[in-house]
Write a protein that holds these residues in place. Sequence first.
Motif, PDB file in Angstrom:
ATOM      1  N   ARG A  26       0.829  -1.211   0.000  1.00 26.04           N
ATOM      2  CA  ARG A  26       0.000   0.000   0.000  1.00 26.04           C
ATOM      3  C   ARG A  26       0.859   1.254   0.000  1.00 26.04           C
ATOM      4  N   ILE A  27       0.439   2.239  -0.801  1.00 22.68           N
ATOM      5  CA  ILE A  27       1.279   3.420  -1.014  1.00 22.68           C
ATOM      6  C   ILE A  27       1.262   4.351   0.194  1.00 22.68           C
ATOM      7  N   ASP A  28       0.287   4.205   1.077  1.00 29.28           N
ATOM      8  CA  ASP A  28       0.246   5.035   2.278  1.00 29.28           C
ATOM      9  C   ASP A  28       0.825   4.307   3.487  1.00 29.28           C
ATOM     10  N   GLY A  29       1.310   3.099   3.273  1.00 32.26           N
ATOM     11  CA  GLY A  29       1.722   2.259   4.393  1.00 32.26           C
ATOM     12  C   GLY A  29       2.861   2.851   5.209  1.00 32.26           C
ATOM     13  N   GLN A 501      -8.895   1.164   3.815  1.00 31.53           N
ATOM     14  CA  GLN A 501      -9.221   0.016   2.964  1.00 31.53           C
ATOM     15  C   GLN A 501      -8.207  -0.194   1.848  1.00 31.53           C
ATOM     16  N   GLY A 502      -7.364   0.834   1.586  1.00 26.19           N
ATOM     17  CA  GLY A 502      -6.345   0.694   0.555  1.00 26.19           C
ATOM     18  C   GLY A 502      -6.751   1.273  -0.786  1.00 26.19           C
ATOM     19  N   TYR A 503      -7.743   2.144  -0.736  1.00 27.36           N
ATOM     20  CA  TYR A 503      -8.285   2.732  -1.965  1.00 27.36           C
ATOM     21  C   TYR A 503      -7.222   3.456  -2.805  1.00 27.36           C
ATOM     22  N   LEU A 504      -6.365   4.249  -2.153  1.00 26.37           N
ATOM     23  CA  LEU A 504      -5.369   5.008  -2.913  1.00 26.37           C
ATOM     24  C   LEU A 504      -4.441   4.056  -3.661  1.00 26.37           C
TER      25      LEU A 504
END
Lengths: 800, 295
Positions: A26-29, A501-504
């Motif tokens: 995930r890119i925000d992880g 939820q991982g939308y990005l």
Amino acid sequence: MSGIVGRADRANAMEDLRHVGRSEVRIDGLDKVTGAAVFVDDMDFGPDLLHAAIVESPHPHARIVSIDTSEAAALPGVVRVVTGADFPFTFGLYMQDRQVFARDVVRFVGEQVAAVIARDPRTAREAARLVRVEYQERRAVFDPLEALATEAPRLHPGLGDYPHVPWFFPEPESNVAHRRRTIRGDLEAGFAAADVVLEDAYRVPRYAHCALEPHVVVARQDRAGRLTVWSASQSPYTQRHVFAQALEPLGLSHQDIRVITPYVGGGFGGKAGVSMEILGAVLATAVRGHPVKLRWSREQEFYNTYQRQGLVARLKVGARRDGTITALEHHLFWDAGAYVEYGANVVNAAGLSATGPYRIPAISLESVCVYTNLPPGGPYRGFGYSEFSFGIESHMTRLARAIGMDPVEFRRRNAIVEGDLLPYGALMNPSGLHEAIDRAAEAIAWGEEESPREPGHRVGKGFALFWKAPAMPPNASSASFLKFNEDGSINVTVSGMELGQGYLTVMAQVVAEVLAVPPDKVRVETPDTDRNPYEWQTVASHITWSCGNAVRAAALEAREKIFQVVHAAHGLEEGSLYLEDECVRCDTDPDFCLPLRDFVVAGIETPDGTYRGGPIVGSGMFMPEFSSTHADPATGQGGHPNVHYTVGAAGIILEVDPETGKMEVRRAALAVDAGKALNPALLEGQVTGGLLQGLATVLYEDMRFDEAGRLLNPNFTDYKIPTAHDIPDEVVPIIVEVPQPDGPFGARGVGEHTMIAAAPMVADAVEAAVGIRFNEMPITAERVALAVARREEPDTWAST
Amino acid sequence: MTLTRSFTYVKPGSLDEALALLAEHGRAAAVLAGGTDLISWMRDDLVAPEVVVDIKGLPGLEAITLVDGTLRLGALATFSDVLRSPVVSAAFPVLAEMAGVVASVGIRNRATVAGNLCSAVPSNDAGPVLLAADALVQIAATDGERTIPLAEWFRGPRRTALRGGELVTRITVPLPDRHGGCYLKLGRYRGEDLAQASVAVLALPGDHYRIAFGAVAPATVRAAAIEESLEGRPLDEATLAAAADLVPEVISPISDLRASAGYRTHMCRVMLRRALRAAAERLADDGPPYGERLL
């Protein structure tokens, strides 16, 4: 989108996918685990920041006789004290029945009556206690069935005048804010044809979302009159729209309002629409130039946002001995609370779908939205489906047993398939429901006995189906902008929300797939309504499907421009071009390889020194163009209110200690038809999280009110949400992929669906283990133990 | 979290200094150790001290030692300290079993055993084990020291024998030579929870038993009637059933949103039987390991 051919389109036909369908990180992880991610409460608004505190009603139903703010206003540090007299506005998403501040009447304990704006939070809170409000108490009603009685107090005498969406049918002169009827087939003949008819009632209490981040809003109206609102929200555009409607008397319109929503610490529906954020917006207009901050305490988070509505359901289903369901009648009475501006649409959604995913020739659904003097009901993950599925799925197992058929086999025979009639008469979309049933049953070894781990324990298995459609206005839509940067990286702007939820990440994967760049070169920015394009809301599990389509369209438009530029500069046929590994390549010239970074901003230099092209941008939009709420109000037939259903099946192995009532989930398996899992790891996370949330609602969560309508457990001391200790021993996520024809790469939403089956399958498993059927949630250890004890030792318990 | 009322915070560096402060301010002062109860009570306006005396700077109060068969728990010893203490695990492991089911790791790292006794909520976890073990509370004040048996400590919900100006410095537990113990706590789920009911059992050689219940009366209660009924009898089914039948005479549970009186009584019977069995087996070195989940 038209006229584009090339190799990438073959990829979009779900072959040879490079990024979609993979468990990309995930890119925000990293930002989230390091604490770099910014949430509203982290933002610094400088020394001008003011703080607000709310004066709340102590009564569930009362007339406001007078409000004296003088003492509060005199406290040093207080800047303004405001009441409903200052802001006599109403608001609401689907029905404008809410007041910014209660004016004449308060309708639930905790309702906002006035607000203090002060230089620091402590002064604001102290001053709020000094506001004197005189009330004249009125009779209150908390149970939906009691509220339906003719002698019940009427909560909203103005009901007939509230503006509302055309698919609501309020009944003035009563507490019925909306009644949805969906009727099809000959009910009487259906029941007459049945060998067994089972009739019973089911009760589901209220629940709280319990997002880790409480609601928070900061708003500032600048000296030029422009209103900017920073909020923890699932719905920046819908908030702007509702603010614009409510603040129209102040001369504000959409262009004067800007909503900025950074990362959100969980929503689960609780941050959809507008609840406390309206207070931030109006308070800012009272202290122009100053940002005003309002942050809910955990207690307020429980009693003055939205709650999942309570339900009393009466259900009657008939079946023949061969296992065919012949008729279903379902009456749903919802405890919708004091204001139903959002909650009435939950009632509506249930009224369209409360058959469950079954093919039934004769149905009658009646879903009734009833005002009560409890906090406003509203959206909560599952949007009514969890509530009605407790009854439906419990009933299906009981009916199967009553005709002597295996409950899984019974479901297989009646499970809906593509082309079957939906309750409202449209046709069911493609679905892998039967595959889901088979795989979920296999995962829990359905039909095989399990031995308990501890002597004295009993093991039971439960099984349930689920379905859910996005509940959206027929024109709910999504849009996306995309631009290339000099290094070939991409910024995408959308206005869906990353709720965990991982939308990005998934949107980045879609762009990466179409434009052949690695996902970590795609930045997807959180919403700012001045900059990011429109999105209805991040609700209804529709964002992957709807916004995914918009993002894909934006990427396709950018790709088309890329090919046009290359054609203009190099003369290659657009149809022969394709993208691979951040380069433009050509079917007819294997040596041609033009890196994107060389031209996506600078353009392509031609031999005469002039350039072709320029900064590549793309835009995309998506709106379903087949959805309609036009239908016969008496029967609900004739429209196409739901775009599609996502379906699945789940099973559980539960070990019960009959002496203590303690239950251990040994295995929970859930199969869901995602159409296409764009990121399987994130989807498995949804399954685990949804199951855990659903299991908590059936095993221990429960909002408890006293006889005066006061919430007794607005805290985590007594409202229990699962901890790491409460995760089932084993969770088995099963992904079924029968493509959704109009979904991005075939995807449809799954986020809410994963919690729907939890409650009924636990009820089944408890019955299988200890022989007692529970028709009311939650099924706590206490209830199980006492029911067993009463059965085993009736004498001991005769007096209790 | 906003504390609305202001107060004076003092952190004395010596016991004498702390006692002087407490003597000066009396009931207007509150003692801060872990703060896990005090701060939330202040937030909810259940208490409104004018002076908060932080005793975390006092030397020596965190120690856990065994001296001549007596376990000494300094007033600053946290539940995590108890869990990690080799002295406790060797000499009085049931105390660690209790500490392991208190709240969550973060709370256990802050909350003190003595503070738990001082808060004296009916659901306190430290009470039952220490009451069954005949623990003593050591108290200091400017005018001297005194010792109160734990049996005389609890005076009702949130009420203790501690007077204004006094500070608990230590809990002492005269340990029996050989014993088996068991602490069982009923929660609503596996995660952290307040006790809905709890039982502590010490089994001593010769079929002697000491038993206390928590969260089923205004204060932690010793079950003398049950202890007598078991005295000298080996634990067979009939003895266990007779003991369980005495439970309603010992406890006086309420119904509230956490549990009904009926379930609390039912579970005290179930937990008593299970705890007696486990304690007796542990005495015989044949029981489940301390800390194993028996509910």
